[in-house]
Design a protein around this motif. Structure first.
Motif, PDB file in Angstrom:
ATOM      1  N   SER A  79      -3.123   4.638  -0.542  1.00 24.63           N
ATOM      2  CA  SER A  79      -3.834   4.012  -1.653  1.00 24.63           C
ATOM      3  C   SER A  79      -2.984   2.879  -2.222  1.00 24.63           C
ATOM      4  CB  SER A  79      -4.120   5.042  -2.754  1.00 24.63           C
ATOM      5  OG  SER A  79      -4.752   4.444  -3.865  1.00 24.63           O
ATOM      6  N   ARG A  80      -3.650   1.942  -2.894  1.00 24.93           N
ATOM      7  CA  ARG A  80      -2.916   0.937  -3.654  1.00 24.93           C
ATOM      8  C   ARG A  80      -2.334   1.541  -4.928  1.00 24.93           C
ATOM      9  NH1 ARG A  80      -5.134  -4.157  -3.624  1.00 24.93           N
ATOM     10  NH2 ARG A  80      -3.632  -4.655  -5.275  1.00 24.93           N
ATOM     11  N   LEU A  95      -7.811  -1.088   2.200  1.00 24.92           N
ATOM     12  CA  LEU A  95      -7.270  -0.841   0.866  1.00 24.92           C
ATOM     13  C   LEU A  95      -6.758  -2.109   0.195  1.00 24.92           C
ATOM     14  CD1 LEU A  95      -5.423   2.508   1.614  1.00 24.92           C
ATOM     15  CD2 LEU A  95      -7.468   2.227   0.192  1.00 24.92           C
ATOM     16  N   ASP A 107      -9.264  -3.031  -2.138  1.00 22.19           N
ATOM     17  CA  ASP A 107      -9.787  -1.927  -2.953  1.00 22.19           C
ATOM     18  C   ASP A 107      -8.631  -1.311  -3.735  1.00 22.19           C
ATOM     19  OD1 ASP A 107     -10.924   0.349  -4.024  1.00 22.19           O
ATOM     20  OD2 ASP A 107     -11.993   0.908  -2.194  1.00 22.19           O
ATOM     21  N   TYR A 136      -8.905   5.344  -1.739  1.00 20.81           N
ATOM     22  CA  TYR A 136      -7.983   6.162  -0.950  1.00 20.81           C
ATOM     23  C   TYR A 136      -8.473   6.197   0.494  1.00 20.81           C
ATOM     24  CZ  TYR A 136      -5.578   8.080  -5.047  1.00 20.81           C
ATOM     25  OH  TYR A 136      -4.830   8.239  -6.196  1.00 20.81           O
ATOM     26  N   ALA A 137      -7.537   6.257   1.434  1.00 21.21           N
ATOM     27  CA  ALA A 137      -7.868   6.366   2.850  1.00 21.21           C
ATOM     28  C   ALA A 137      -7.148   7.557   3.453  1.00 21.21           C
ATOM     29  CB  ALA A 137      -7.483   5.090   3.597  1.00 21.21           C
ATOM     30  N   VAL A 139       0.869  -1.180   0.000  1.00 22.58           N
ATOM     31  CA  VAL A 139       0.000   0.000   0.000  1.00 22.58           C
ATOM     32  C   VAL A 139       0.903   1.227   0.000  1.00 22.58           C
ATOM     33  CG1 VAL A 139      -1.730   1.331   1.261  1.00 22.58           C
ATOM     34  CG2 VAL A 139      -1.908  -1.166   1.159  1.00 22.58           C
TER      35      VAL A 139
END
Length: 508
Positions: free
Chosen positions: A410-411, A384, A387, A391-392, A283
């Motif tokens: 984010s990935r 994430l 997903d 975004y976190a 991540v």
């Protein structure tokens, strides 16, 4: 991701561990043992084919509450080298061991710092670990048990100290306001007055904000208090849900009686590949910002923290996204004002369908000492993982809305060629703070803090020339106390006199 630079930092593993005294498999682990379990879980989470523990060159530890103030006593003893105690439990012997300063911003700030070290070639694998065993200390102490948790570990330690300078004005302490609960109550009462709300309605608003948090905690196996509460239940004052500092009821403030630990492992892309860590575990860190606020009384507006808002705004700008792009949110929630300070600045409704917490929040998931945001980051990374485009955002608050670090994850790949960790400049719009005052003033905020031995009541007020002061009512002034208890003193004029190191006020 083949075009990523080998020095690009990525989060490769996260882990948590928790236990409650009423669990059937309760082990009464020490804080060091809890942290070791979380770090082991984070290493296992990487799914590496290589030896991650052996590759860790940096361990940064979050301070337990019992070592967060000078002259504090650890009831069962403590480690002389917390990061190396964690490392010992997983077979890691890092070249660098860090003990971070006090504050809930610590885990999030350290993500940016360790990621920068990796991006600039000073490190290849770093770990952040924090743990608390406060609940076990209390449980065993009540039974008269006193295990020996002291540890002596050889090796270098970078102890950064407490980091408390500039957070708290000495005149607050002189007037009986020195705890986080009492100081955050000042902020929330300033906000309440700004909104023109009475105490009952404001308590219900806090309940409406936090009830959804409790629902998340109820479904989190790591939560210290996994029980869903209604807004009315949280807002209603009862013997069990007493006022701890006006306007807060007990159930709406951070819960520090926890046994919890969290760990985060960060590596360079090159090292992650060398260790055989699948790319679907990676991540990316898109932004980390760190800001410091003025002292409690120096701030022009006690209902807001401009530095915290700036931290979030700058993180979004650095990541090149806006708040609407965030799929997952965790806003630090020690007290209501810490949440609303950010949510209102970025037009996030209390009932936003994304939710405002990933863990269940500090009153229900648990305060976890200085390490709450470590758990929030773990939850964000785990969301994430499933997903690929989300975004976190994790907001991490420290002190008395004094320090704020924001992380965006984010990935999606993040280019670290120009860095993605920023320390914001300090503010200079400082109000004068006076220890002593005689004359008129106008109330900015207040609180009443019930105690076992005595109740503390205090106001923060502004003098005619704009300086901030603190004052208490006289001990025998029941009329002044009654006006405070009615809950509507903000904006009223008072007469203040200086009396043996304190200011005493009455209503004009």
């Amino acid at each position: 991701m083949s075009d990523l630079a080998d020095t690009t930092p990525v989060i490769i593993g996260v882990g948590q561990y928790a236990e409650r005294p009423d669990d059937s498999d309760y082990k009464a682990l020490s804080a060091m043992d809890l942290g070791g379990e979380a770090l082991a879980a984070a290493i296992a989470d990487t799914a590496a084919t290589g030896d991650v523990a052996d590759a860790i060159d940096t361990i940064a530890a979050i301070r337990q509450f019992e070592i967060s103030v000078p002259n504090a006593v650890a009831p069962f003893g403590k480690s002389n080298n917390v990061p190396r105690s964690y490392g010992k439990r997983v077979g890691a012997d890092p070249a660098r061991a860090i003990l971070e300063i006090v504050g809930g911003q610590g885990p999030q700030k350290l993500v940016g710092e360790l990621a920068t070290d990796i991006a600039e070639g000073r490190s290849s694998v770093g770990a952040i670990v924090g743990s608390e065993a406060i609940s076990t200390v209390l449980a065993l102490s009540k039974k008269g048990e006193k295990p020996d948790w002291s540890e002596e570990i050889d090796g270098e330690l970078e102890d950064r100290g407490f980091g408390m300078r500039g957070l708290l004005d000495s005149t607050l302490i002189a007037h009986g306001l020195a705890t986080p609960i009492s100081l955050y109550a000042l902020f929330d009462n300033a906000r309440r007055a700004e909104r023109g709300m009475n105490l009952a309605d404001y308590r219900l608003e806090i309940g409406e904000l936090f009830a959804p948090f409790s629902e998340v905690a109820a479904n989190n196996p790591y939560a210290a208090a996994p029980v869903a509460r209604t807004a009315e239940e949280l807002a209603t004052v009862t013997e069990r849900n007493r006022i701890v500092a006006e306007p807060y009821t007990r159930m709406t403030v951070a819960r520090d009686q926890v046994n919890q630990a969290a760990a985060i492992v960060i590596a360079s892309v090159g090292k992650a590949r060398e260790l055989g860590i699948p790319e679907d575990r990676w991540v990316h860190i898109h932004a980390v910002t760190d800001a410091k606020e003025l002292s409690v009384l120096e701030r022009p507006d006690m209902a807001k923290s401009a530095a915290s808002i700036a931290s979030v705004g700058d993180a979004l700008d650095m990541a090149g996204v806006d708040m609407a792009a965030m799929t997952y949110l965790d806003l630090y929630s020690c007290f209501a004002i810490a949440v609303t300070n950010i949510s209102e600045a970025f037009d996030i409704a209390p009932d936003d369908p994304r939710g405002l917490t990933l863990t269940g929040g500090l009153p229900f998931f648990g305060g976890a000492g200085n390490n709450y945001s470590g758990h929030a980051i773990v939850e964000a990374i785990q969301k994430l993982r499933d997903d690929a485009t989300g975004y976190a955002l994790v907001g991490a608050n420290g002190g008395f809305m004094s320090k704020y670090s924001t992380g965006i994850y984010s990935r999606q790949p993040a280019d670290w060629s120009n860095g993605r960790f920023k320390t914001l400049p300090g503010r200079d719009d400082t109000l004068e703070v006076r220890d002593s005052h005689s004359g008129p003033a106008v109330i900015d905020s207040y609180t009443i803090v019930p105690g076992r031995k005595a109740t503390v009541a205090a106001i923060v007020a502004r003098t005619d020339d704009g300086a901030r002061i603190v004052a208490n009512p006289a001990e025998d002034d029941s009329e002044t106390m009654a006006i405070l208890e009615a809950g509507e003193p903000v904006g009223r004029s008072v007469s203040v006199r200086s009396d043996e190191g304190r200011n005493i006020f009455s209503f004009s």
